[in-house]
Design a protein around this motif. Structure first.
Motif, mmCIF file in Angstrom:
data_model
loop_
_atom_site.group_PDB
_atom_site.id
_atom_site.type_symbol
_atom_site.label_atom_id
_atom_site.label_comp_id
_atom_site.label_asym_id
_atom_site.label_seq_id
_atom_site.Cartn_x
_atom_site.Cartn_y
_atom_site.Cartn_z
ATOM 1 N N MET A 12 25.443 3.802 2.323
ATOM 2 C CA MET A 12 26.878 4.136 2.330
ATOM 3 C C MET A 12 27.634 3.089 3.189
ATOM 4 N N LYS A 13 27.094 2.647 4.127
ATOM 5 C CA LYS A 13 27.687 1.681 5.204
ATOM 6 C C LYS A 13 27.805 0.312 4.309
ATOM 7 N N VAL A 14 26.869 -0.302 3.947
ATOM 8 C CA VAL A 14 26.556 -1.295 2.877
ATOM 9 C C VAL A 14 27.785 -1.316 1.911
ATOM 10 N N LEU A 15 27.745 -0.137 1.146
ATOM 11 C CA LEU A 15 28.706 0.037 -0.153
ATOM 12 C C LEU A 15 30.065 -0.107 0.418
ATOM 13 N N ALA A 16 30.396 0.535 1.749
ATOM 14 C CA ALA A 16 31.714 0.516 2.086
ATOM 15 C C ALA A 16 32.307 -0.804 2.825
ATOM 16 N N SER A 17 31.209 -1.716 3.018
ATOM 17 C CA SER A 17 31.639 -3.157 3.612
ATOM 18 C C SER A 17 31.992 -4.015 2.456
ATOM 19 N N GLY A 18 31.884 -3.716 1.008
ATOM 20 C CA GLY A 18 32.227 -4.406 -0.239
ATOM 21 C C GLY A 18 31.426 -5.824 0.040
ATOM 22 N N ASP A 19 32.081 -6.874 -0.620
ATOM 23 C CA ASP A 19 31.610 -8.267 -0.768
ATOM 24 C C ASP A 19 31.220 -8.813 0.609
ATOM 25 N N THR A 20 31.721 -8.279 1.695
ATOM 26 C CA THR A 20 31.349 -8.743 3.048
ATOM 27 C C THR A 20 30.049 -7.983 3.727
ATOM 28 N N ALA A 21 29.466 -7.507 2.985
ATOM 29 C CA ALA A 21 28.303 -6.638 3.517
ATOM 30 C C ALA A 21 26.984 -7.652 3.545
ATOM 31 N N ARG A 76 29.005 -14.766 -8.602
ATOM 32 C CA ARG A 76 30.584 -14.682 -8.099
ATOM 33 C C ARG A 76 30.586 -14.218 -6.680
ATOM 34 N N GLY A 77 29.571 -13.861 -6.323
ATOM 35 C CA GLY A 77 29.533 -13.298 -4.553
ATOM 36 C C GLY A 77 29.749 -11.921 -4.812
ATOM 37 N N THR A 78 29.949 -11.024 -5.653
ATOM 38 C CA THR A 78 30.324 -9.728 -5.792
ATOM 39 C C THR A 78 28.960 -8.823 -5.381
ATOM 40 N N VAL A 79 29.058 -8.047 -4.525
ATOM 41 C CA VAL A 79 27.857 -7.264 -4.000
ATOM 42 C C VAL A 79 28.090 -5.871 -5.192
ATOM 43 N N PHE A 80 26.974 -5.614 -5.681
ATOM 44 C CA PHE A 80 26.877 -4.612 -6.453
ATOM 45 C C PHE A 80 25.523 -3.727 -6.462
ATOM 46 N N GLY A 81 24.657 -3.996 -5.444
ATOM 47 C CA GLY A 81 23.546 -3.019 -5.186
ATOM 48 C C GLY A 81 22.729 -3.572 -3.982
ATOM 49 N N GLY A 137 0.731 -1.254 -0.134
ATOM 50 C CA GLY A 137 -0.010 0.019 0.025
ATOM 51 C C GLY A 137 0.931 1.224 -0.067
ATOM 52 N N SER A 138 0.008 2.384 0.073
ATOM 53 C CA SER A 138 0.847 3.681 0.165
ATOM 54 C C SER A 138 1.831 4.085 0.990
ATOM 55 N N CYS A 139 1.902 3.305 2.203
ATOM 56 C CA CYS A 139 2.872 3.450 3.099
ATOM 57 C C CYS A 139 4.229 2.673 2.936
ATOM 58 N N CYS A 140 4.145 2.125 1.727
ATOM 59 C CA CYS A 140 5.219 1.231 1.222
ATOM 60 C C CYS A 140 6.227 2.177 0.235
ATOM 61 N N GLU A 141 7.586 2.024 0.143
ATOM 62 C CA GLU A 141 8.410 2.299 -1.138
ATOM 63 C C GLU A 141 9.397 1.234 -1.148
ATOM 64 N N VAL A 142 9.628 0.713 -2.373
ATOM 65 C CA VAL A 142 10.692 -0.308 -2.571
ATOM 66 C C VAL A 142 11.615 0.427 -3.719
ATOM 67 N N VAL A 143 12.995 0.207 -3.186
ATOM 68 C CA VAL A 143 14.120 0.851 -4.017
ATOM 69 C C VAL A 143 15.174 -0.252 -4.495
ATOM 70 N N ILE A 144 15.490 0.030 -5.505
ATOM 71 C CA ILE A 144 16.744 -0.814 -6.014
ATOM 72 C C ILE A 144 17.706 0.246 -6.237
ATOM 73 N N HIS A 145 19.019 -0.171 -5.712
ATOM 74 C CA HIS A 145 20.376 0.585 -5.667
ATOM 75 C C HIS A 145 21.230 0.131 -6.601
ATOM 76 N N ASP A 146 21.886 0.666 -7.348
ATOM 77 C CA ASP A 146 23.088 0.059 -7.971
ATOM 78 C C ASP A 146 24.343 0.721 -7.657
ATOM 79 N N PHE A 147 25.085 -0.031 -7.007
ATOM 80 C CA PHE A 147 26.331 0.734 -6.269
ATOM 81 C C PHE A 147 27.370 0.745 -7.319
ATOM 82 N N ARG A 148 27.176 0.601 -8.679
ATOM 83 C CA ARG A 148 28.149 0.740 -9.652
ATOM 84 C C ARG A 148 28.236 2.292 -9.956
ATOM 85 N N ARG A 149 27.117 3.013 -9.426
ATOM 86 C CA ARG A 149 27.012 4.266 -9.745
ATOM 87 C C ARG A 149 26.612 5.127 -8.523
ATOM 88 N N PRO A 150 27.408 4.999 -7.575
ATOM 89 C CA PRO A 150 26.886 5.597 -5.997
ATOM 90 C C PRO A 150 26.428 6.744 -5.975
#
Length: 242
Positions: A85-94, A121-126, A47-60
């Motif tokens: 930003m915290k997730v991005l900084a953690s890289g593939d260990t996020a 490959r286990g690469t975190v990209f978003g 419903g209207s209370c919800c927002e869903v977002v896809i982030h692409d870390f290749r374009r931070p």
């Protein structure tokens, strides 16, 4: 209705440097494409209370590539929050950040989950983020508690900056973490200055392009000094400038 990025410019994402990189990029693009209709379904269901977002870390600097619903006021091309930003900084260990509460700068109480996106490959990209505006629910809970004679307990959720401009988000993070020290930059000791830069670095602030210069401007110091303090925190040594 889902907003989706149509940016196909050369600088939308780092270009591949070999066959493996090209294969990885195509796979990551395919994952984003497959998830785009999913986020519309989630937002419509909740419903209207919800927002869903896809982030692409290749374009931070403009990581929002698809968004359904409207809670944080962002659109496609918008920036990630401090959690992102915290997730991005953690890289593939996020790891996924699930079921946490924050408060927007305009007072909304938001319950969120951030789930990292990985390729084979286990690469975190978003990340896939779900944001629920629970302000009204919380107010009703408080009112019922008051009527029942039960006081609400628990810490106040931290205020998080959401916006389409990454610069605004960075400024908010720097201001928040400097204010916690209750002193202007000029009055901070060397140790406190290093702690501030270490804190910002651990939260992923410096993973964003141009962030060192912006942090320097916000603190009123030279870019060279900012780089020196950042290097010092990463090398466990003190800077030669102030």
């Amino acid at each position: 209705m889902t907003q989706r990025s149509t940016d196909t410019s050369d600088d939308a994402a780092p270009q591949p440097t070999g066959a493996d990189d090209d294969s990885a990029r195509r796979e990551q693009d395919a994952i984003v494409t497959a998830l785009t209709p999913v986020i519309d379904g989630i937002a419509t269901t909740l419903g209207s209370c919800c927002e869903v977002v896809i982030h692409d870390f290749r374009r931070p600097e403009r990581s929002v590539v698809a968004i359904a619903g409207a809670v944080t006021g962002r659109g496609v091309g918008g920036s990630m929050s401090e959690i992102g930003m915290k997730v991005l900084a953690s890289g593939d260990t996020a790891r996924d950040e699930l079921n946490y509460l924050t408060r927007t700068q305009d007072g909304k109480l938001v319950k969120s989950s951030t789930m990292v996106l990985r390729d084979t490959r286990g690469t975190v990209f978003g990340a896939l983020c779900v944001n629920l505006d629970v302000t009204a629910v919380t107010q009703a809970h408080t009112l019922i508690g008051e009527i029942a004679g039960v006081a609400a307990t628990g810490p106040e959720p931290p205020t998080t900056a959401f916006g389409d401009d990454i610069g605004t988000v960075l400024d908010s993070i720097v201001d928040t973490h400097q204010l916690r020290r209750n002193k202007p930059w000029a009055q901070l000791t060397r140790t406190e200055r290093l702690d501030l830069f270490r804190d910002l670095d651990e939260r992923g602030v410096f993973a964003v392009r141009g962030s060192v210069q912006q942090v320097a401007g916000r603190l009123g110091i030279s870019r060279a000094s900012a780089y020196s303090y950042l290097a010092a925190t990463r090398n466990d040594d003190g800077p030669g400038t102030s």
